[in-house]
Design an enzyme around this catalytic site. Structure first.
Site, PDB file in Angstrom:
ATOM      1  N   TYR A   4      -7.941  76.545  83.718  1.00 57.02           N
ATOM      2  CA  TYR A   4      -7.351  75.769  82.623  1.00 57.02           C
ATOM      3  C   TYR A   4      -7.296  74.276  82.950  1.00 57.02           C
ATOM      4  O   TYR A   4      -7.319  73.440  82.061  1.00 57.02           O
ATOM      5  CB  TYR A   4      -5.911  76.234  82.348  1.00 57.02           C
ATOM      6  CG  TYR A   4      -5.784  77.370  81.364  1.00 57.02           C
ATOM      7  CD1 TYR A   4      -6.402  78.591  81.595  1.00 57.02           C
ATOM      8  CD2 TYR A   4      -5.026  77.223  80.212  1.00 57.02           C
ATOM      9  CE1 TYR A   4      -6.268  79.641  80.708  1.00 57.02           C
ATOM     10  CE2 TYR A   4      -4.880  78.265  79.312  1.00 57.02           C
ATOM     11  CZ  TYR A   4      -5.498  79.465  79.558  1.00 57.02           C
ATOM     12  OH  TYR A   4      -5.356  80.488  78.668  1.00 57.02           O
ATOM     13  N   LYS A  16     -10.319  88.536  91.063  1.00 60.15           N
ATOM     14  CA  LYS A  16     -11.663  89.078  91.209  1.00 60.15           C
ATOM     15  C   LYS A  16     -12.197  88.618  92.564  1.00 60.15           C
ATOM     16  O   LYS A  16     -13.158  87.837  92.648  1.00 60.15           O
ATOM     17  CB  LYS A  16     -12.564  88.578  90.066  1.00 60.15           C
ATOM     18  CG  LYS A  16     -12.313  89.243  88.722  1.00 60.15           C
ATOM     19  CD  LYS A  16     -12.974  90.602  88.569  1.00 60.15           C
ATOM     20  CE  LYS A  16     -14.470  90.475  88.390  1.00 60.15           C
ATOM     21  NZ  LYS A  16     -15.106  91.839  88.237  1.00 60.15           N
ATOM     22  N   ASP A  72     -10.696  93.386  86.110  1.00 62.06           N
ATOM     23  CA  ASP A  72     -11.313  94.302  85.138  1.00 62.06           C
ATOM     24  C   ASP A  72     -10.686  95.689  85.224  1.00 62.06           C
ATOM     25  O   ASP A  72     -10.375  96.327  84.212  1.00 62.06           O
ATOM     26  CB  ASP A  72     -12.840  94.352  85.312  1.00 62.06           C
ATOM     27  CG  ASP A  72     -13.282  94.630  86.740  1.00 62.06           C
ATOM     28  OD1 ASP A  72     -12.445  94.542  87.676  1.00 62.06           O
ATOM     29  OD2 ASP A  72     -14.478  94.944  86.946  1.00 62.06           O
ATOM     30  N   ASP A 106      -3.411  85.202  80.974  1.00 65.49           N
ATOM     31  CA  ASP A 106      -3.462  84.979  79.524  1.00 65.49           C
ATOM     32  C   ASP A 106      -4.024  86.217  78.834  1.00 65.49           C
ATOM     33  O   ASP A 106      -3.449  86.722  77.864  1.00 65.49           O
ATOM     34  CB  ASP A 106      -4.354  83.755  79.251  1.00 65.49           C
ATOM     35  CG  ASP A 106      -4.466  83.458  77.763  1.00 65.49           C
ATOM     36  OD1 ASP A 106      -3.425  83.470  77.083  1.00 65.49           O
ATOM     37  OD2 ASP A 106      -5.592  83.223  77.288  1.00 65.49           O
ATOM     38  N   ASP A 114      -1.804  89.541  76.782  1.00 67.76           N
ATOM     39  CA  ASP A 114      -2.013  89.869  75.365  1.00 67.76           C
ATOM     40  C   ASP A 114      -2.276  91.369  75.206  1.00 67.76           C
ATOM     41  O   ASP A 114      -1.760  92.004  74.280  1.00 67.76           O
ATOM     42  CB  ASP A 114      -3.217  89.102  74.789  1.00 67.76           C
ATOM     43  CG  ASP A 114      -2.792  87.839  74.044  1.00 67.76           C
ATOM     44  OD1 ASP A 114      -1.759  87.259  74.415  1.00 67.76           O
ATOM     45  OD2 ASP A 114      -3.503  87.438  73.100  1.00 67.76           O
TER      46      ASP A 114
HETATM   47  C1  IPM Z   1      -0.632  81.529  75.694  1.00 69.04           C
HETATM   48  C2  IPM Z   1      -1.589  80.847  74.764  1.00 69.04           C
HETATM   49  C3  IPM Z   1      -1.969  79.495  75.351  1.00 69.04           C
HETATM   50  C4  IPM Z   1      -2.700  79.741  76.644  1.00 69.04           C
HETATM   51  C5  IPM Z   1      -2.800  78.587  74.430  1.00 69.04           C
HETATM   52  C6  IPM Z   1      -2.139  78.376  73.081  1.00 69.04           C
HETATM   53  C7  IPM Z   1      -3.088  77.265  75.079  1.00 69.04           C
HETATM   54  O1  IPM Z   1      -2.688  81.664  74.523  1.00 69.04           O
HETATM   55  O2  IPM Z   1       0.426  80.952  75.991  1.00 69.04           O
HETATM   56  O3  IPM Z   1      -0.916  82.647  76.117  1.00 69.04           O
HETATM   57  O4  IPM Z   1      -3.922  79.998  76.648  1.00 69.04           O
HETATM   58  O5  IPM Z   1      -2.051  79.669  77.693  1.00 69.04           O
HETATM   59 MG    MG Z   2      -2.517  83.632  75.305  1.00 63.71          MG
END
Ligand code: IPM
Ligand code: MG
Length: 360
Positions: A139, A190, A223, A247, A251
């Protein structure tokens, strides 16, 4: 105590309005005494100040005890250059406050076990804590960019990099938190293909041997972790991982719990720095402005702030219980599927129901 609210874009303002309602209830009925300020971030800030995070807002954040953000981003700003993207406002805020550890609990509320796309028996009682590194890795790594090659084609590149101290500080956070839970850390990278992953594994292993012999440490490739999260998610207690893998994997884990609309997060740095609390769901432009977004993740993010930073773990418990009770009573926003005897409510309906429970 001072809390800075940064509503941002998309459904951010709608869900933070319900956080505001909860704070008003806690102030009025439970002596919270929390002062609230508002600021701009993301696309909203870009439109108003020409930058996704204005210097004065970063200063306001530093002068607060905690910061609670709604969401950033949306199709309106898709064409904008990277330095001006709404997302950059959030990244600059994380970096500016030195918030290196992102705590993302994936917890399955009993009432929502049937709202998950996975079977109840796989996720019932799920309780994972992600500790995601937040201000390093690909990032932020340099060099980065898009360059034109001699033959006229282009090359886009980013740099994944981690130093020993960057890995150690976030690993410490994971080990310390594991001690308050089941005492198990699974470190994810990884190392089979990336040098930064190999250093990650070696550093975590050495720190563990040095200071955390009482915590059980395992390692997993990212993975495989993705696969294990949908196969048998309850095997995990604390998952320690880098910025990008964290990240993505968080999710996926969010969906296990029934809905992305349920998951809060806390970004923490050095002691004394304000933390940044945010729902992990993002701006959800497709449903923004319709009054149907789920405010639970934002309200649960407030609970994390109450626990970790505002010195009121009792009110954190109370808020989490109110959310749980309201779900038990059958209240559902549109993102929470199914279940018998449920009552469909909008953002405000959910916020009011939770606030009423708190004030009772
Ligand atoms: C998160 C989001 C952020 C990230 C974005 C909005 C920059 O997806 O907080 O998970 O990638 O960290
Ligand atoms: Mg995110």
């Amino acid at each position: 105590m001072k809390l800075l609210l940064l509503p941002g874009d998309g459904i951010g303002p709608e869900v933070l309005a319900e956080v505001r309602r909860v704070i008003d209830g806690l102030n009025a009925h439970h002596g919270l005494g929390l002062n609230v300020e508002n600021g701009d971030i993301g696309g909203a800030s870009l439109d108003r100040h020409g930058t996704p995070l204005a210097p004065h807002v970063l200063e306001m954040a530093k002068a607060s005890d905690a910061v609670l953000m709604g969401a950033v981003g949306g199709p309106k700003w898709q064409g904008v250059s990277y330095e001006l993207r709404p997302e950059q406002g959030l990244l600059n805020l994380r970096k500016g406050l030195g918030l290196y550890a992102n705590l993302r609990p994936a917890l399955c509320f009993p009432a929502l076990a049937d709202a998950s796309t996975l079977k109840r028996e796989v996720i019932d009682g799920l309780d994972i804590l992600f500790v995601r590194e937040l201000i390093g890795g690909v990032y932020f790594g340099e060099p980065r960019g898009i360059e034109t090659l001699p033959d006229g084609t282009k090359r886009g590149f980013n740099t994944q990099s981690y130093t020993t101290p960057e890995i150690e500080r976030v690993a410490r956070m994971a080990f310390d938190l594991a001690r308050q839970r089941e005492g198990r850390v699974c470190s994810v990278e990884k190392a089979n293909v990336m040098e930064s992953g190999l250093l990650w594994r070696e550093t975590v292993t050495a720190l563990h041997a040095r200071d955390y012999g009482d915590v059980a440490l395992s390692h997993m490739y990212a993975d495989n972790c993705a696969m294990q999260l949908v196969r048998d998610p309850r095997q995990f207690d604390v998952i320690l991982t880098d910025n990008l893998f964290g990240d993505i994997l968080s999710d996926a884990a969010a969906m296990l719990t029934g809905s992305l609309g349920m998951l809060p997060s806390a970004a923490l740095g050095e002691p004394g720095m304000p933390g940044l609390y945010e729902p992990i769901h993002g701006s959800a432009p497709d449903i923004a402005g319709k009054g149907i977004a789920n405010p639970c993740a934002a309200i649960l993010s407030l609970a994390m702030a109450l626990r970790y930073q505002l010195g009121r773990p009792d009110l954190a418990d109370l808020t989490e219980k109110a959310v749980s009770d309201v779900l038990d009573a059958g209240y559902r926003t549109g993102d929470l599927l199914g279940g018998e005897d449920t009552r469909l409510v909008g953002t405000e309906g959910m916020g009011r129901a939770i606030t009423e429970r708190l004030s009772a």
